[in-house]
Design an enzyme around this catalytic site. Structure first.
Site, short mmCIF file in Angstrom:
data_model
loop_
_atom_site.label_atom_id
_atom_site.label_comp_id
_atom_site.label_asym_id
_atom_site.label_seq_id
_atom_site.Cartn_x
_atom_site.Cartn_y
_atom_site.Cartn_z
N ASP A 21 87.85 22.99 -0.48
CA ASP A 21 88.72 24.15 -0.36
C ASP A 21 89.84 24.03 -1.38
OD1 ASP A 21 88.91 26.29 2.22
OD2 ASP A 21 90.67 26.20 0.92
N ASP A 38 89.21 23.91 -6.91
CA ASP A 38 89.09 25.33 -7.20
C ASP A 38 87.68 25.56 -7.73
OD1 ASP A 38 89.15 27.90 -8.30
OD2 ASP A 38 91.25 27.73 -8.91
N ASN A 50 79.87 28.82 1.36
CA ASN A 50 80.64 29.74 2.21
C ASN A 50 81.84 30.38 1.51
OD1 ASN A 50 81.93 30.72 4.88
ND2 ASN A 50 83.45 29.31 4.07
N TYR A 61 83.60 42.97 -4.84
CA TYR A 61 83.20 42.01 -3.81
C TYR A 61 81.78 42.31 -3.33
CZ TYR A 61 83.24 39.68 0.79
OH TYR A 61 82.95 38.92 1.89
N LYS A 116 78.33 40.08 -3.31
CA LYS A 116 77.60 39.77 -2.08
C LYS A 116 76.17 40.30 -2.12
CE LYS A 116 80.65 37.39 0.16
NZ LYS A 116 80.39 35.97 0.47
N VAL A 161 83.82 39.61 11.17
CA VAL A 161 84.14 38.41 11.94
C VAL A 161 85.65 38.35 12.17
CG1 VAL A 161 83.96 35.90 12.04
CG2 VAL A 161 82.17 37.25 10.90
N THR A 174 88.47 36.55 12.04
CA THR A 174 89.15 35.37 11.52
C THR A 174 90.65 35.66 11.49
OG1 THR A 174 89.06 36.13 9.23
CG2 THR A 174 87.17 34.87 10.05
#
Length: 255
Positions: A42, A68, A95, A160, A164, A193, A195
Site C-alpha cells: 500500500d 507506490d 486489488n 476509471y 476496470k 461496497v 467502505t
C-alpha cells in the site's frame, strides 16, 4: 463474521495490493485468519500499519510493504523481497485502485496516464512478476479486482471504468496464457461496497436508499463479502475456475 475454512490456503504465500484499507484490508485479514503468509502492499503507511497492528493483536502475522504501484521498479523490488522472504508467491490479489470522480472535459493526457497507471497498468505487471514465481512451482492463483461500475455506467467515472473494463479483458488473456503453467486467473467484480471511503465521500441517506433499490438483494455489501469470494477463488476448492468474472454485487443493476 465467520468464514469457511480452506485448508489449502494454510501456509501459502499471498500478495495483496492496496491492502491498507477498505476491501484490501478485509482481504489481508481474511487470508491471515486462514493461516496464509500474507504480504500486502500500500502507499498509505499509516493505514497499513494499523491493519498490521490490529492483526498482530489477534495473533495473526502479516507483512506490510510500502510501495507506490505506479513505480514499476519499486514494485519489482518489493516482489523480489517477498519471494526472498517466504518463497514463491502462490496467490496474488490485484486489488489496488482509486475511483476518484472526474468530468470528461477536465481529463488531461497526464491525468489519463496517471489513472490508468493507478487502476490498470500495475495489475498486468504484478501478475507478470507473480506468474514468473508461480511457474517455478507449477501452480498459482491470480485474482484481479474489477468493478460493476462500467457494467451499469456510473456517471463521472469514464477513465476509471475504462480501466476496470480492461481488467476483465486482461483476466481472460492471462488465464489463457498462464493456464498451461497451472496458474488460474479470475476477476472479482464488486458492486457498491460499503467502505469507509465510500461512506465518507459518496454516500448520503438518499443515495443509500436509491442504491438498495437498485439491487436485487436489498442489503449493503461489506468488504468481508468480497473477501469471502477471494478466499474461495484462491483456494483449491476453485481448482477448475479460471478466466471468468465473479460478481459480488447483490444483483446490482444501477439506478
Amino acid at each position: 463474521m465467520s468464514y469457511a475454512n480452506y485448508p489449502s490456503l494454510k501456509g501459502r504465500t499471498v500478495a495483496i495490493t492496496g491492502g491498507g484499507s477498505g476491501i484490501g484490508a478485509a482481504m489481508v485479514g481474511a487470508f491471515a485468519r486462514q493461516g496464509a503468509r500474507v504480504h500486502f502492499i500500500d502507499v498509505s503507511e499509516e493505514d497499513a500499519l494499523q491493519v498490521q497492528g490490529s492483526l498482530a493483536t489477534e495473533g495473526m502475522n502479516s507483512c506490510f510493504h510500502r510501495c507506490d504501484l505506479r513505480d514499476l521498479d519499486a514494485v519489482g523490488t518489493v516482489f523480489a523481497g517477498i519471494i526472498e522472504d517466504t518463497g514463491p508467491i502462490e496467490v496474488l490479489v490485484n486489488n489496488a485502485g482509486n475511483d476518484d470522480r472526474h468530468q470528461v472535459d477536465a481529463v488531461t493526457p497526464s491525468y489519463w496516464e496517471d489513472r490508468i497507471a493507478v487502476n490498470l497498468r500495475h495489475q498486468f505487471f504484478c501478475a507478470q512478476l507473480a506468474a514468473a514465481s508461480m511457474r517455478t512451482i507449477g501452480r498459482g492463483a491470480i485474482l484481479n479486482m474489477g468493478s460493476a461500475s462500467w457494467h451499469v455506467a456510473v456517471p463521472n467515472l469514464s477513465v476509471y471504468m475504462t480501466a476496470k473494463a480492461g481488467i476483465e479483458g486482461l483476466t481472460r488473456g492471462l488465464a489463457r496464457d498462464l493456464g498451461g503453467h497451472g496458474i488460474r486467473v479470475n476477476c472479482i467484480v464488486p458492486g457498491a461496497v460499503r467502505t469507509p471511503r465510500q461512506t465518507q465521500l459518496w454516500q448520503t441517506p438518499e443515495s443509500e436508499a436509491k442504491l438498495l433499490e437498485s439491487q436485487c438483494f436489498p442489503e449493503r455489501i461489506e468488504p468481508e463479502h468480497v473477501a469471502r469470494m477471494a478466499l474461495f477463488l484462491a483456494s483449491d476448492d476453485a481448482a477448475r475456475c479460471s478466466g471468468r468474472e465473479y460478481f459480488v454485487d447483490a444483483g446490482y443493476f444501477g439506478a
